[in-house]
Motif scaffolding. Structure first.
Motif, short mmCIF file in Angstrom:
data_model
loop_
_atom_site.label_atom_id
_atom_site.label_comp_id
_atom_site.label_asym_id
_atom_site.label_seq_id
_atom_site.Cartn_x
_atom_site.Cartn_y
_atom_site.Cartn_z
N THR A 153 -22.78 -103.91 31.94
CA THR A 153 -22.07 -103.74 33.36
C THR A 153 -20.79 -104.66 33.05
O THR A 153 -20.47 -105.16 31.90
CB THR A 153 -22.94 -104.76 34.18
N VAL A 154 -20.00 -104.67 34.06
CA VAL A 154 -18.54 -105.43 33.94
C VAL A 154 -18.75 -106.69 33.60
O VAL A 154 -17.85 -107.25 32.87
CB VAL A 154 -17.75 -104.90 35.17
N TRP A 155 -19.62 -107.19 34.60
CA TRP A 155 -19.65 -108.74 34.23
C TRP A 155 -20.16 -109.18 32.68
O TRP A 155 -19.76 -110.13 32.16
CB TRP A 155 -20.58 -109.69 35.20
N GLN A 156 -20.94 -108.30 32.17
CA GLN A 156 -21.55 -108.31 30.84
C GLN A 156 -20.32 -108.39 29.77
O GLN A 156 -20.06 -109.29 28.97
CB GLN A 156 -22.69 -107.74 30.55
N ARG A 157 -19.53 -107.38 30.01
CA ARG A 157 -18.62 -107.20 29.06
C ARG A 157 -17.23 -108.14 29.17
O ARG A 157 -16.98 -108.48 28.28
CB ARG A 157 -18.02 -105.74 29.33
N ALA A 158 -17.43 -108.72 30.55
CA ALA A 158 -16.34 -109.91 30.83
C ALA A 158 -16.87 -110.93 29.95
O ALA A 158 -16.13 -111.93 29.42
CB ALA A 158 -16.12 -109.95 32.28
N ALA A 159 -18.29 -111.25 29.91
CA ALA A 159 -18.75 -112.51 29.47
C ALA A 159 -18.42 -112.43 27.69
O ALA A 159 -17.96 -113.61 27.29
CB ALA A 159 -20.33 -112.42 29.63
#
Length: 833
Positions: free
Chosen positions: A714-720
């Protein structure tokens, strides 16, 4: 058999049938069977039954027997015109219902119960006539030597149109055991969910079944209720018998290797389970109630050898060639098997070869002479023989080889990928004028390379993964077959050329799915006609940066750290797969070997011809063991970090709890290891191992970042992952440009899975990426040879690495070919000429 319904009723409320959605007791099954028997009526009829492993088929089969009708089971979806035209069945029961045809006026012998095909699906109208007494006698024998109990639950892994599959039904219903009816393959996770959910105790398999079991990691499965596994339907390689006997011993179940034929209803011999490991070449002893004799043959002069002859109550009534034969009684009391055998000193029987031209493949007994007849009826004059576990077909005349292969595969009922075909002007013959089958076999098998050129994906996978095409299933994916980061580049480029374009998830798609991909749409800008995965592009760019910086052509450091991140990314994709734990670890072990063995061999060579390395480099532990005062001390740090990281992870993921945790929470666990990497990166634990040793531990977090990037969905996982990457890089390098380069490369890995580029660029990048390990290993010894000509040195280092990579691939191909030839020679020695 007239009391079949009463027999079922006597087992009352015991479970008889289990499916994904249905459960029947014996009493309930008895009522359904009685109902179908009544529907067929009192007049005795010939019933052609299209079989599936479902309740409807079971009820129709038992109902026809209970009504004293004669059943002719056939597989679904096959062309049965020859059978129908020859025997004119009164009733056809198929997927669309029960159809009463015109009265065939059959005269059916009172003892006749079932008609079974003997030769796969080659279209032969020749059938085996089995009596009610045959069925009961064989079922009792099987139930006795397998010790089948009322509490047993057998899964239907084989079709009911096949005598082996039908014998499982007979033997279990005879003693009041249960059947788990399913059409699923053992390669399907759903099969094992059903098997475990219904507390399955046994299943049956042909040799091909066990190949599938190898691929899914059956040896590591948790099957707490499994009591025994049976194998028949053809000779299984002794080494595989021994392997599965060892698994059975370790896990507490039994393996029964069996020998039989449709003419003997199903079984003639079995190998007692405790002898499977030590006597895998043997067919064992006769089943209870049966006996063997060996009749001498003029062409077999070895003492004690001859044709194996079987006698028992399960020997068929005889063959049927026409409808008139259905009225005939018992025409033989002994079955000449056509197998050449001997009885060993320990009393066990061993089959040495065949008199007649039959082969068994995929559980089918294929009559090669009938196969030639079927092809001739289609206008193709051909000779057919076996080539190990494949069919070899030589056709004469103006025919298309692909079409001949399709005709042969359809007629024999085997996958087209298991047929080697060649078209010639004249069929090869011996001086006597008889067909020269060895020459035909050699001609046909030599065409496999042509099949690869024609876009055969099975052969393409086999070539890249260095395995036998016959052992590759169309339902397997690149990941299932053990593909890793070192074979990934070659595979993706070859598939791109073969298919036009690839979906990003192609490593997890089956060969069948890839073959069925829609044709790519025409593109306006054909020069930008290839998709290049970011991980491949980064490998190519990074290794060029490494070589160029070391050769002082330019100074752009950070390529090795990008490679480490890509390695973690590929570890997550190709090692942490949905496959069973032992298969995962085996893939990981193979990946380590692909890296460590070439590295050690190159270091050994360099130690002889240069002063570049130390003995500790042979252990890939120079950074840990030293010495650290050499100009070349840290040259192989990237390989060292990668090998020891992968070895440590192999040990960790061997632990069942760790394996389960990763499957349940893949991203969370990856981030946990990234957090551990950050702890090591900042030395929060205060570990003191010396600067060089700590360097290896400090670098682990780049690998972990790539791992987390691959598991981020997900986007938030990639961002993390991106945030942790940015924080970790701050202060890690003294050079800001190095920081920016590494951050950019790994950020692309996180956010951009693929890029479009000219086809030529994609090919060049792919070749360099594929050879990146060998370029890394050899470049230290190559570019110094060119002195101040840095550019020439860099190009030469890359070319040498590519050349070494190609040489290693070629050597592995030759070794595989030699191994196959040795195996083929062993099989030929066991086969009649």
């Amino acid at each position: 058999m007239s009391s079949l319904v009463d027999h079922l009723r006597n087992h009352g409320d015991r479970t008889a049938v289990l499916t994904e959605s249905t459960q029947l007791t014996y009493a309930e099954l008895a009522e359904l069977v009685a109902g179908f028997a009544a529907e067929l009526g009192p007049r005795r009829r010939l019933v052609l039954l299209e079989t599936r492993n479902d309740v409807t088929t079971l009820v129709r089969y038992l109902g026809a027997l209970a009504g004293h009708h004669v059943v002719l089971p056939v597989p679904p979806g096959r062309d049965n015109r020859h059978i129908v035209e020859t025997y004119r069945p009164d009733i056809v029961a198929d997927g669309s219902g029960v159809h009463v045809r015109a009265d065939g006026g059959h005269r059916l012998h009172d003892d006749l119960a079932v008609l079974m095909s003997t030769s796969g699906s080659t279209g032969s109208p020749k059938l085996v006539r089995l009596s009610y007494a045959n069925l009961i006698a064989n079922a009792r024998s099987i139930a006795e030597y397998l010790d089948i109990r009322e509490t047993d639950r057998a899964a239907t892994t084989l079709p009911m149109s096949y005598c082996y599959g039908l014998s499982v039904v007979h033997s279990h219903l005879l003693v009041g055991a249960a059947l788990i009816l399913t059409e699923r393959s053992v390669a399907d996770d759903g099969f094992w969910d059903l098997f475990r959910g219904h507390r399955g105790t046994s299943f049956a398999g042909v040799p091909y079944t066990f190949e599938l079991l190898d691929r899914i990691g059956f040896a590591t499965m948790d099957l707490p209720h499994l009591r025994y596994v049976t194998q028949a339907g053809g000779r299984m390689p002794p080494e595989r018998v021994r392997d599965y006997a060892a698994v059975a011993e370790r896990q507490g179940w039994r393996l029964y290797v069996m020998y039989g034929a449709t003419e003997a209803t199903a079984r003639m011999a079995y190998l007692p389970a405790h002898l499977a490991y030590h006597r895998p070449n043997s067919i064992g002893i006769p089943i209870p109630g049966g006996e063997f004799s060996i009749e001498p043959l003029d062409e077999w002069t070895e003492e004690g050898t001859g044709e194996l002859v079987y006698r028992g109550d399960n020997v068929m009534m005889g063959y049927a060639h026409s409808v008139a034969d259905l009225a005939a009684g018992h025409t033989l009391s002994a079955l000449r098997t056509g197998d050449i055998a001997r009885q060993a000193d320990d009393g066990l029987y061993e089959v040495l070869g065949r008199r007649s031209r039959f082969v068994k493949m995929f559980g089918l007994r294929i009559d090669l002479a009938q196969l030639e007849t079927t092809l001739r009826d289609s206008g193709v004059r051909a000779m057919c023989t076996d080539a190990g576990e494949r069919l070899a077909v030589v056709a004469a005349g103006a025919h298309d080889a692909t079409e001949v292969r399709r005709l042969c595969a359809t007629a024999a009922g085997v996958p087209a990928g298991a047929v080697d075909t060649v078209v010639v002007d004249e069929l090869p013959t011996l001086p006597s004028g008889k067909p020269d089958y060895p020459a035909g076999r050699a001609l046909a098998t030599s065409t496999r390379q042509s099949a690869r050129a024609d876009g055969d994906l099975r052969s393409l996978f086999a070539e890249v993964l260095q395995t036998d095409p016959a052992r590759i299933d169309d339902d397997a994916s690149f990941v299932d077959l053990g593909g890793n980061s070192l074979t990934y580049v070659t595979m993706s480029l070859r598939l791109e050329r073969a298919l036009g374009q690839l979906p990003t998830d192609w490593p997890r798609r089956s060969i069948r799915e890839l073959q069925n991909l829609p044709a790519p749409k025409a593109r306006r800008w054909t020069s930008w006609g290839s998709t290049l995965e970011t991980s491949v592009a980064l490998r190519a760019i990074a290794i060029v940066l490494v070589v160029g910086s070391h050769a002082e052509l330019f100074e752009l450091w950070g390529g090795a750290h990008i490679l480490l991140g890509v390695a973690g990314y590929n570890f997550a994709r190709f090692c942490l797969t949905p496959l069973p734990r032992r298969v995962r670890v085996r893939h990981l072990r193979n990946t380590v070997a692909w890296i460590a063995i070439p590295s050690v061999l190159w270091v050994a060579f360099a130690l002889v011809v240069t002063d570049d390395y130390h003995a500790t480099n042979l252990l890939l532990a120079n950074k840990i063991l030293g010495p650290d005062d050499s100009m070349t001390a840290g040259r192989l740090w990237f390989v060292e970090v990668l090998v020891w990281t992968l070895l440590a992870l192999a040990v960790l993921f061997w632990i069942p709890a760790m394996d389960r945790l990763e499957r349940a929470h893949p991203f969370t666990l990856a981030m946990g290891f990234l957090a551990l990497g950050m702890v090591l990166r900042y030395d929060l634990l205060g570990i003191t191992m010396g600067n060089d040793a700590m360097f290896s531990m400090l670098a682990f977090w780049f690998f972990a970042a790539g791992w987390a990037a691959a598991k981020a969905q997900t986007v938030w996982q990639r961002a993390a992952v991106s945030a942790v990457l940015a924080v970790g890089l701050l202060g890690y390098f003294d050079d800001m440009w190095r920081l920016i380069l590494v951050l950019t490369g790994l950020a692309l890995l996180i956010w951009l899975p693929a890029v479009r580029c000219p086809a030529g660029v994609a090919v060049v990048a792919g070749v360099i990426a594929e050879a990146s390990l060998y370029i890394y290993l050899t470049h230290y010894q190559v570019y110094p040879l060119f002195g101040s000509h840095e550019l020439v040195g860099v190009v030469a280092a890359i070319v040498v690495g590519i050349t070494v990579s190609a040489a290693v691939t070629l050597a592995r191909q030759k070794l595989r070919t030699q191994a196959q030839l040795v195996g083929a020679g062993s099989r030929s020695a066991m086969s009649p000429s």
